[in-house]
Design a protein around this motif. Sequence first.
Motif, short mmCIF file in Angstrom:
data_model
loop_
_atom_site.label_atom_id
_atom_site.label_comp_id
_atom_site.label_asym_id
_atom_site.label_seq_id
_atom_site.Cartn_x
_atom_site.Cartn_y
_atom_site.Cartn_z
N GLY A 117 0.81 -1.21 0.00
CA GLY A 117 0.00 0.00 0.00
C GLY A 117 0.84 1.26 0.00
O GLY A 117 2.06 1.22 0.08
N ASN A 118 0.15 2.38 -0.07
CA ASN A 118 0.76 3.69 0.01
C ASN A 118 0.41 4.29 1.38
O ASN A 118 -0.74 4.18 1.80
CB ASN A 118 0.23 4.62 -1.08
CG ASN A 118 0.72 4.23 -2.45
OD1 ASN A 118 1.86 3.85 -2.61
ND2 ASN A 118 -0.15 4.32 -3.43
N PRO A 119 1.37 4.93 2.04
CA PRO A 119 1.05 5.57 3.30
C PRO A 119 -0.04 6.63 3.11
O PRO A 119 0.00 7.41 2.17
CB PRO A 119 2.37 6.22 3.73
CG PRO A 119 3.43 5.46 2.99
CD PRO A 119 2.78 5.03 1.71
N GLY A 120 -1.05 6.60 3.93
CA GLY A 120 -2.15 7.55 3.85
C GLY A 120 -3.26 7.16 2.90
O GLY A 120 -4.25 7.87 2.77
N ALA A 121 -3.13 6.04 2.21
CA ALA A 121 -4.17 5.61 1.27
C ALA A 121 -5.33 4.96 2.03
O ALA A 121 -5.17 4.52 3.17
CB ALA A 121 -3.60 4.62 0.27
N ASN A 122 -6.50 4.91 1.38
CA ASN A 122 -7.68 4.31 2.00
C ASN A 122 -7.77 2.81 1.78
O ASN A 122 -8.54 2.14 2.46
CB ASN A 122 -8.96 4.95 1.43
CG ASN A 122 -9.09 6.39 1.84
OD1 ASN A 122 -8.48 6.84 2.80
ND2 ASN A 122 -9.89 7.13 1.10
N GLU A 123 -7.02 2.29 0.82
CA GLU A 123 -7.07 0.87 0.51
C GLU A 123 -5.67 0.30 0.40
O GLU A 123 -4.72 1.01 0.09
CB GLU A 123 -7.81 0.63 -0.81
CG GLU A 123 -9.28 0.97 -0.77
CD GLU A 123 -9.97 0.65 -2.09
OE1 GLU A 123 -9.29 0.59 -3.14
OE2 GLU A 123 -11.19 0.49 -2.07
N VAL A 124 -5.56 -0.99 0.66
CA VAL A 124 -4.31 -1.72 0.48
C VAL A 124 -4.58 -2.94 -0.38
O VAL A 124 -5.71 -3.42 -0.46
CB VAL A 124 -3.69 -2.15 1.83
CG1 VAL A 124 -3.19 -0.96 2.61
CG2 VAL A 124 -4.66 -2.97 2.65
#
Length: 136
Positions: A99-106
């Motif tokens: 995932g990306n840090p701060g993203a809503n989904e992984v």
Amino acid sequence: MTFLEERWFVVVAAIVVLFIVVKIVKTLVKWIIVLAVIAGLFFYGASYKDKLMEIGTAVTAEAKAQAIKTISGEMKDAQYKQNPDGTFTVTTKSLRIDGNPGANEVKVTFMNQTFTMKMDDVVNALIEQAKKNTKI
């Protein structure tokens, strides 16, 4: 293709009916019956597709539930890795989260199946535990 594999007997019955109709009935009536049998087979196959979609949805939901259960059980062994492109990867013995840090989904890979999950408390807890385990 799955429809043909699992319901081959329906297709064979339709073909037999078509051959009987073609041999017995004449011209216009024959082709009306042929088209009706083909349309019936098409609509039967279309409803079967909906059943397959329901099964696929149920399997995906079960895989997500099992992934969450696994996340809870494997938190102590989780490892965190910061990738050069700014993303992160959390791995356990049977689970991988990207995932990306701060993203809503992984993106979760579990049992060779990859799907997206919302960032909820369980996933956040796993990521934080992985950071602690990796001493970041």
